[in-house]
Design an enzyme around this catalytic site. Sequence first.
Site, PDB file in Angstrom:
ATOM      1  N   HIS A  74       1.068  -1.163   0.033  1.00 13.01           N
ATOM      2  CA  HIS A  74      -0.088   0.008   0.259  1.00 13.01           C
ATOM      3  C   HIS A  74       0.924   1.251   0.026  1.00 13.01           C
ATOM      4  CE1 HIS A  74       1.183  -0.259   4.149  1.00 13.01           C
ATOM      5  NE2 HIS A  74       0.994   0.972   4.505  1.00 13.01           N
ATOM      6  N   ASP A 133       0.587   5.027   2.101  1.00  8.36           N
ATOM      7  CA  ASP A 133      -0.059   5.747   3.007  1.00  8.36           C
ATOM      8  C   ASP A 133      -0.831   6.907   2.516  1.00  8.36           C
ATOM      9  OD1 ASP A 133       1.120   3.889   5.009  1.00  8.36           O
ATOM     10  OD2 ASP A 133       2.589   5.275   5.443  1.00  8.36           O
ATOM     11  N   HIS A 145       5.074   0.105   0.073  1.00  9.91           N
ATOM     12  CA  HIS A 145       5.674  -0.634   1.068  1.00  9.91           C
ATOM     13  C   HIS A 145       4.630  -1.700   1.579  1.00  9.91           C
ATOM     14  CE1 HIS A 145       3.646   2.709   3.093  1.00  9.91           C
ATOM     15  NE2 HIS A 145       3.770   2.183   4.333  1.00  9.91           N
ATOM     16  N   ARG A 188       6.797  -9.004  16.362  1.00  8.88           N
ATOM     17  CA  ARG A 188       7.403  -7.559  15.899  1.00  8.88           C
ATOM     18  C   ARG A 188       6.469  -6.735  16.466  1.00  8.88           C
ATOM     19  NH1 ARG A 188       6.856  -4.662  10.958  1.00  8.88           N
ATOM     20  NH2 ARG A 188       8.729  -3.191  10.748  1.00  8.88           N
TER      21      ARG A 188
END
Length: 367
Positions: A235, A237, A291, A301
Amino acid sequence: MAPALVEKHGEDRTVVFDPKELVNQEVPKQFYWPSEHLTEAKEEFHQPLIDLEGFLKGDEAATVNAANLLREACTTHGLFQVINHGVDPDILHATEVGLDPFFKLPMSRKLSVHRKVNELGGYSNAHADRFSSMLPLKEMLTFDYHFKGETDSEIVDYFKNAVGDDFVETGWIFQKFCEAMRDLSLKIFKLMAISLDLEDTSSCEKFFEDGFAVLRCNHYPVCIDSSKTIGTPPHCDPTCLTILHQDQVGGLEVFSNGKWYYVKPHPGALVINIGDSLMALTNGIFKSAVHRAAAKTDIKRMSFAYLINPKKDKLISPIQELITREGSKKYSDFKWEDFSYFTQHNNRVDATTFQRFMDFLALSHTK
């Protein structure tokens, strides 16, 4: 045996997953993704780390060097990392572990602060409140921070009122983090103006000084088979600028030159990426970064995405100086509140969202 999926009853029926169950059990089919979204990133994304120390101290030569590196990154792939950025390492470390107690809460309590339909804030369990398949393998807590808020304890008040009195200390951790990110973002906007050779190098900083940020805290759990799923799908942002603080586990990947690369974490560094709205503001000179985040089979994570926007009702229009320089205006004017509404009501956010929004505006203007 598939992990238990819990059906939540209420004003909206939502299927949720318990991350603790994924350690030894199969990933549910709701989290499967088509293979074209799962192409492995085999090479590291190599680029110079941008050292901000000289710029922050007012060193002219260091500022020119940092601005040149920033411009090169922003005009090609839209992502870079900064070091010596002036943020207290203690604040960053406290943030890394600050939400462990929240994500370890019983699911029933986390769901008590679940995100309402068509809203950004609150707890979200794999976006299952919006979609029923191709779910990202993560859980999130999201909240707003206003640069010129009515109180200096906005985040503390959120945790106290939404989560409980036992999370006031957590609220203070993220209050300090949001304030530090605000200060850093305004400095980065100034460096961006310098890199664009704008006549008024404080213009970008001024545009965002009464803005706000959305802090999205991501927990990516361990799963026994990460080959079928993804932590965050590809996607861009929709927002203007994102400052990402992440642990040292790694998982962030960026698309550049037709292939995926993994972004290796550097101790103390912060990742910065351009969003769609800043691409529009710069008339397409800066590129919105495509990204994603990989799922993990061996270790959990955490990442904290500080997504920066102008004031909701402020008009986002390509900078006139850049229009003149480029010879044409590439994007229609819009307000962030309208773009945000579009992202919550029209499919998933992906690499095509902004163009779909521009098409929507063009169609609306012809009616």
